[in-house]
Enzyme design. Sequence first.
Site, PDB file in Angstrom:
ATOM      1  N   ASP A 184     -11.140   0.659   6.027  1.00  0.00           N
ATOM      2  CA  ASP A 184     -10.042   0.378   5.085  1.00  0.00           C
ATOM      3  C   ASP A 184      -8.992   1.480   5.231  1.00  0.00           C
ATOM      4  O   ASP A 184      -9.279   2.653   4.999  1.00  0.00           O
ATOM      5  CB  ASP A 184     -10.605   0.351   3.648  1.00  0.00           C
ATOM      6  N   ASP A 240      -5.333  -4.655   6.208  1.00  0.00           N
ATOM      7  CA  ASP A 240      -5.727  -3.300   6.616  1.00  0.00           C
ATOM      8  C   ASP A 240      -7.223  -3.045   6.486  1.00  0.00           C
ATOM      9  O   ASP A 240      -7.652  -1.905   6.396  1.00  0.00           O
ATOM     10  CB  ASP A 240      -4.929  -2.252   5.825  1.00  0.00           C
ATOM     11  N   GLU A 241      -8.010  -4.109   6.465  1.00  0.00           N
ATOM     12  CA  GLU A 241      -9.460  -3.938   6.338  1.00  0.00           C
ATOM     13  C   GLU A 241     -10.189  -4.840   7.317  1.00  0.00           C
ATOM     14  O   GLU A 241      -9.732  -5.949   7.599  1.00  0.00           O
ATOM     15  CB  GLU A 241      -9.934  -4.345   4.940  1.00  0.00           C
TER      16      GLU A 241
HETATM   17  N1  DCP Z   1      -0.846  -5.050  -0.839  1.00  0.00           N
HETATM   18  C1  DCP Z   1       0.074  -5.979  -1.290  1.00  0.00           C
HETATM   19  N2  DCP Z   1      -0.133  -6.635  -2.467  1.00  0.00           N
HETATM   20  C2  DCP Z   1      -1.244  -6.390  -3.184  1.00  0.00           C
HETATM   21  C3  DCP Z   1      -2.200  -5.461  -2.745  1.00  0.00           C
HETATM   22  C4  DCP Z   1      -1.962  -4.802  -1.559  1.00  0.00           C
HETATM   23  O1  DCP Z   1       1.084  -6.198  -0.637  1.00  0.00           O
HETATM   24  N3  DCP Z   1      -1.441  -7.035  -4.332  1.00  0.00           N
HETATM   25  C5  DCP Z   1      -0.587  -4.344   0.411  1.00  0.00           C
HETATM   26  C6  DCP Z   1      -0.137  -2.937   0.193  1.00  0.00           C
HETATM   27  C7  DCP Z   1      -1.265  -2.077   0.673  1.00  0.00           C
HETATM   28  C8  DCP Z   1      -2.030  -2.978   1.607  1.00  0.00           C
HETATM   29  O2  DCP Z   1      -1.779  -4.311   1.192  1.00  0.00           O
HETATM   30  O3  DCP Z   1      -0.800  -0.911   1.314  1.00  0.00           O
HETATM   31  C9  DCP Z   1      -3.503  -2.711   1.588  1.00  0.00           C
HETATM   32  O4  DCP Z   1      -4.027  -2.910   0.286  1.00  0.00           O
HETATM   33  P1  DCP Z   1      -5.137  -1.979  -0.303  1.00  0.00           P
HETATM   34  O5  DCP Z   1      -5.629  -2.625  -1.546  1.00  0.00           O
HETATM   35  O6  DCP Z   1      -6.149  -1.659   0.758  1.00  0.00           O
HETATM   36  O7  DCP Z   1      -4.364  -0.666  -0.745  1.00  0.00           O
HETATM   37  P2  DCP Z   1      -3.865   0.597   0.071  1.00  0.00           P
HETATM   38  O8  DCP Z   1      -4.258   0.526   1.515  1.00  0.00           O
HETATM   39  O9  DCP Z   1      -2.412   0.774  -0.179  1.00  0.00           O
HETATM   40  O10 DCP Z   1      -4.602   1.789  -0.654  1.00  0.00           O
HETATM   41  P3  DCP Z   1      -6.116   2.289  -0.537  1.00  0.00           P
HETATM   42  O11 DCP Z   1      -6.035   3.641   0.107  1.00  0.00           O
HETATM   43  O12 DCP Z   1      -6.587   2.346  -1.937  1.00  0.00           O
HETATM   44  O13 DCP Z   1      -6.869   1.284   0.306  1.00  0.00           O
HETATM   45 CA    CA Z   2      -6.349   0.065   2.182  1.00  0.00          CA
END
Ligand code: DCP
Ligand code: CA
Length: 427
Positions: A37, A132-133
């Site tokens: 992730d 991203d996962e």
């Molecule tokens: N995203 C989005 N809308 C959402 C949730 C996420 O567009 N409702 C996008 C923004 C994030 C990406 O997807 O950067 C990945 O989501 P994650 O939940 O994995 O969050 P992050 O990668 O930003 O943070 P973390 O470090 O907690 O994984």
């Molecule tokens: Ca993430």
Amino acid sequence: MMRAEVRDRIRKGVEDDSPRRPRTLSKSNPALVLHVDMDAFFAAIEERDNPSLKGKPVVVGGPKGSRGVVTTANYVAREYGVHAGMSIAEVERRCPDAIHVSTKGGKYSWVSVQLMAILRRYSPVVEPYSIDEAFLDATGCSHLFGGPEAYANQIKQAIHSELNLTASVGIGPSRIVAKMASGLEKPDGLTYVKPEDVGRIFGPMTVRTIPGVGPSTEISLNKLNIYTIDDLAQAPMSMLQKFMGKHGRDLAETIKGKSGAEIIAMEERAEDKSMGHEHTFHVDVTDLDMLLSRLLYLSEKATRRMRKAGYVGRVVTLKLRTHDFRTYDHQRKLDEWTDDPLKVYELAHELLNDLWRPGDKPIRLIGVSVSGLVRPDEHHGVQHNLFTAATHERRTRLLHAVDQMKDQYGEKVLGMAASLESLRKGW
Ligand code: DCP
Ligand code: CA
């Protein structure tokens, strides 16, 4: 420009190295699963591409002063309590110094394509889970790298050196455990949870921390006096089955470490079934409207097959073949399961935008397919709030009526105007 790099693959003729049908983890669980992730994904990419942002609170989303919300925030901004989904107005109260950056979808998709390509070097079975996962079957691979932790470290290092981004990695005996493990030491974490440690580490946590358990499942569980993961593991199966159906029983079995069920608990069935259509043009196409018109027609055709067979799907794959016979696949997940041609078309359109622009190589073949197919009655059907339910019902009836007429009178009798255009002109 990153978006241009996506299209560069076509210009330079670098074919997609992914198999035509994405392979998925076996339903009889692999013994070792790795979950990757990326940390603060969109924000981390923005920081990487603009070093002046380093160390500052960064918020990706609606512009400053707007009525929009936060898509994601970097870890510096999170220290001020800023998080995804928060209104921009609230961010301005909590963290007035935050730097606001607008969302740039195509750029993030390309990093996602690059990420998945790196992961495929480390396991023959990679299952993308979101932008991203991904899950990797690590069963037969980790010993080649000196064990699970060394394996995970190598993957983290490859991501860091090739993408200049950090990822958090979890390893465990099932997808759920691996996913929960990757969240334990964010950012830049590496957590290996052995089967015998699952109960000790996760038992005291609330059921809400289980991926896929949203507010409504939490309420159902709380009504049964089940608050923690331990409570869940100890609840009699018959009670869970009675009050929550298969979903509840699957959750409990997963936490107990029994195999075979957890993919349902994650509200994600990685069925490799897919339905789609493709079309080879008589003459190679350089015109965007022609491609879009055909894409709409193919989206209608694919979803019509789905409706007939009673499926809704979630992953849209666009296939392009250029005039030099090279083939490219690009896929992305919808927010919800659907059989709606317009939703499929809209995402396919986005995917096309990432890969191709007028002036790029002429296109010989275009295809669209939908995978991740499930039956709407398999618990996670298309969900609607009260407001949208009536519209959805009307739309579903209309689509079915159109399908019936097409079956009776042929393809050209009814259809969306733009896709008929494509048929009429014989593109
Ligand atoms: N995203 C989005 N809308 C959402 C949730 C996420 O567009 N409702 C996008 C923004 C994030 C990406 O997807 O950067 C990945 O989501 P994650 O939940 O994995 O969050 P992050 O990668 O930003 O943070 P973390 O470090 O907690 O994984
Ligand atoms: Ca993430």
